[in-house]
Design a protein around this motif. Structure first.
Motif, PDB file in Angstrom:
ATOM      1  N   LEU A  38       0.834  -1.210   0.000  1.00  0.00           N
ATOM      2  CA  LEU A  38       0.000   0.000   0.000  1.00  0.00           C
ATOM      3  C   LEU A  38       0.865   1.255   0.000  1.00  0.00           C
ATOM      4  O   LEU A  38       1.888   1.317   0.678  1.00  0.00           O
ATOM      5  N   ASN A  39       0.424   2.220  -0.783  1.00  0.00           N
ATOM      6  CA  ASN A  39       1.039   3.538  -0.722  1.00  0.00           C
ATOM      7  C   ASN A  39       0.057   4.440   0.007  1.00  0.00           C
ATOM      8  O   ASN A  39      -1.093   4.523  -0.365  1.00  0.00           O
ATOM      9  N   TYR A  40       0.523   5.131   1.007  1.00  0.00           N
ATOM     10  CA  TYR A  40      -0.384   5.903   1.859  1.00  0.00           C
ATOM     11  C   TYR A  40       0.477   6.937   2.564  1.00  0.00           C
ATOM     12  O   TYR A  40       1.707   6.876   2.484  1.00  0.00           O
ATOM     13  N   LYS A  41      -0.153   7.871   3.271  1.00  0.00           N
ATOM     14  CA  LYS A  41       0.680   8.848   3.962  1.00  0.00           C
ATOM     15  C   LYS A  41       0.231   9.105   5.402  1.00  0.00           C
ATOM     16  O   LYS A  41       0.709  10.012   6.062  1.00  0.00           O
ATOM     17  N   GLU A  42      -0.681   8.297   5.889  1.00  0.00           N
ATOM     18  CA  GLU A  42      -1.204   8.528   7.228  1.00  0.00           C
ATOM     19  C   GLU A  42      -0.131   8.339   8.310  1.00  0.00           C
ATOM     20  O   GLU A  42       0.697   7.445   8.211  1.00  0.00           O
ATOM     21  N   THR A  43      -0.194   9.226   9.303  1.00  0.00           N
ATOM     22  CA  THR A  43       0.723   9.091  10.434  1.00  0.00           C
ATOM     23  C   THR A  43      -0.106   8.990  11.717  1.00  0.00           C
ATOM     24  O   THR A  43      -1.324   9.176  11.696  1.00  0.00           O
TER      25      THR A  43
END
Ligand code: ADP
Length: 494
Positions: A220-225
């Motif tokens: 998965l490509n995602y940016k959640e932190t």
């Protein structure tokens, strides 16, 4: 070839494992391995098309039963029998009987020593032979081995690849077999006549493709932190502690710390479970793989286990990584209920539990589930996961934070917004409900040409949105009664 893997195979033979099943598509590589451990042992082979006796092809044609019969009659010493692609024969009782006879003689008779190797692209284990078969998985190459493969490749083609790039490429190529690695390097080379920094992108794309094609895994490509999660303070604190270990894994293990196994997050839909899975991978600074459990269950007996083994094999090769198993309850539906799950699910379940229990790799599992009442109780026992957390509908303070996060993310936060009013009016709303309220308000502001949004706008949307807790009233009751019966940590700190 990895000498540790060869040693392990040799140790299986020494331990009188009678039938060693090697699921692998690269028969040449397996041949090399078997001959590496053969020393003065004779190798006979049956592969459908022809027979090799003492490693030499013969003109005589034998069918499988004729071939096997030979070993059933004589006293035979020091022989390996290699049987290739015989899966379809493993459904025939007379073949099974022969294999069984040979295997038993190997175990019980002093004057007889024959080890059978079944080499096949797919794994199919017949019930009758289950106790006699040992599966030998050839692990995917480790970083150092990949570096060696790249070095050999660059030498053969006489192209120079800077050391820094080799190291980076090796990391990107984790999760592939040696065969695939060479294919990909070839592809990159054919494109430009060299291997350069820009080829890494190609490799990453290729990797995502191959993993996708495996059918059950996805990178998965995602940016959640972690800062995108409103509330769930206990859970976040726990994860932050584990990330300290994960980010300094070698040092931690040397100190005596156990490698974190994983976490199970159960609870209400739309309350941040998936969000947490993504934020965990960011926090741990590792890739996130998602396992599609729906695709795990194959049509044929044995296929599901094989699918799962493959997925695990890839995850272990890519490790350190986070392996997110979404909707865990769907994979093991029926187990633990009266009547039980079907045979395939039960076996898969056993396999998964053993893997979880014995896992020593740095694959950190995040298992999520919306319905705790459908989960087999074995999962809830200590030792399987490091911790189980329950994610409830957000409490009042959490709702305030979730509003702020989503409004700020869309750069519409202003001092006029009264988050106290909002949090008070949204009892029983999920995080996803709140997000949709914010989105709708912003959309409307755009359509009505307003520059910003107000508390009033948000309150109107709240009124228009039916909270999830109302839709799921009955389900929530049943979840609550399951929860009362078990010991489980709350993700929130109220
Ligand atoms: P689930 O628990 O069903 O896996 P998700 O994590 O997919 O739910 O939540 C759906 C969306 O709702 C998220 O992408 C996020 O935008 C929002 N959301 C849910 N819970 C929270 C939360 N605690 N903080 C911030 N956003 C949340």
């Amino acid at each position: 070839m990895n000498s540790k893997v060869v040693d392990k195979l040799a140790s299986y033979v020494e331990a009188l494992r009678s039938i060693i099943y090697i699921p692998h598509f690269d028969f040449d590589a397996v041949d090399k391995m078997i001959s590496a451990i053969s020393k003065d042992i004779r190798i006979d082979e049956w592969n459908g098309a022809f027979v090799k006796l003492n490693s030499k092809a013969t003109d005589t044609q034998y069918n499988l039963i004729e071939f096997l019969s030979f070993y059933d009659v004589e006293d035979i010493q020091n022989t390996f029998i290699v049987l290739k692609d015989i899966q379809s024969y493993l459904r025939e009782p007379n073949i099974l009987a022969k294999l069984k006879a040979i295997a038993n003689r190997n175990i019980y008779e002093d004057d007889y020593s024959v080890t059978i190797f079944i080499v096949a692209t797919n794994l199919y284990i017949p019930r009758d032979l289950e106790h006699l078969i040992t599966v030998f998985d050839i692990p995917l190459p480790k970083t150092q081995e990949i570096i060696e493969t790249i070095n050999i490749f660059s030498k053969e083609l006489q192209i120079a690849i800077p050391e820094k790039l080799i190291n980076e490429l090796a990391l990107s190529l984790k999760g592939f077999s040696e065969f695939d690695i060479i294919q990909i390097l070839n592809l990159a080379y054919q494109n430009s006549g060299s291997i350069e920094e820009k080829d890494r992108k190609l490799i990453i794309e290729e990797k995502e493709q191959i993993i996708k094609k495996s059918g059950m895994l996805e990178i998965l490509n995602y940016k959640e932190t972690i800062d995108d999660i409103g509330g769930l303070e206990n859970l976040k604190k726990w994860l932050k502690n584990k990330s300290e270990i994960f980010n300094r894994l070698e040092e931690a293990v040397r100190f005596g710390v156990d490698i974190p196994k994983g976490i199970m997050i159960v609870g209400m839909p739309g309350c941040g479970k998936s969000l947490t899975a993504k934020a965990t991978a960011t926090l741990f600074k590792v890739p996130l793989l998602r396992l599609d459990v729906g695709k795990l269950l194959g049509k044929y007996v044995g296929e599901s286990e094989e699918n799962f083994r493959k997925a695990i094999n890839i995850a272990e090769a890519i490790s350190p990584c986070v392996l997110w198993i979404d909707e865990l309850e769907k994979a093991f539906a029926g187990i633990g209920e009266s009547g039980g799950g079907n045979e395939v699910t039960t076996r898969l379940f056993g396999f998964f539990l053993t893997w979880l229990q014995e896992k020593e790799s740095s694959v950190f599992i995040v298992a999520t589930s919306n319905d705790i009442s459908k989960l087999p109780p074995e999962f809830l026992r200590k030792g399987r996961f490091d911790e189980i957390f329950f994610v409830d509908f957000p409490n009042i303070q959490e709702r305030r934070k979730i509003f702020e996060i989503h409004i700020k993310k869309r750069e519409k936060w202003n001092r006029e917004i009264d988050s106290i009013k909002l949090m008070k009016k949204t009892e029983g709303y999920s995080g996803a409900d709140i997000e949709s309220i914010v989105k709708e308000s912003i959309e409307l502001a755009f359509i009505e040409n307003r520059k910003t949004i107000s508390t009033e706008n948000l309150l109107t949307e709240i009124k228009n949105t039916k909270p999830l807790s109302q839709t799921l009233k009955e389900k929530i009751k049943s979840v609550q009664s399951t929860l009362d019966a078990i010991d489980i940590k709350k993700a929130s700190d109220d």
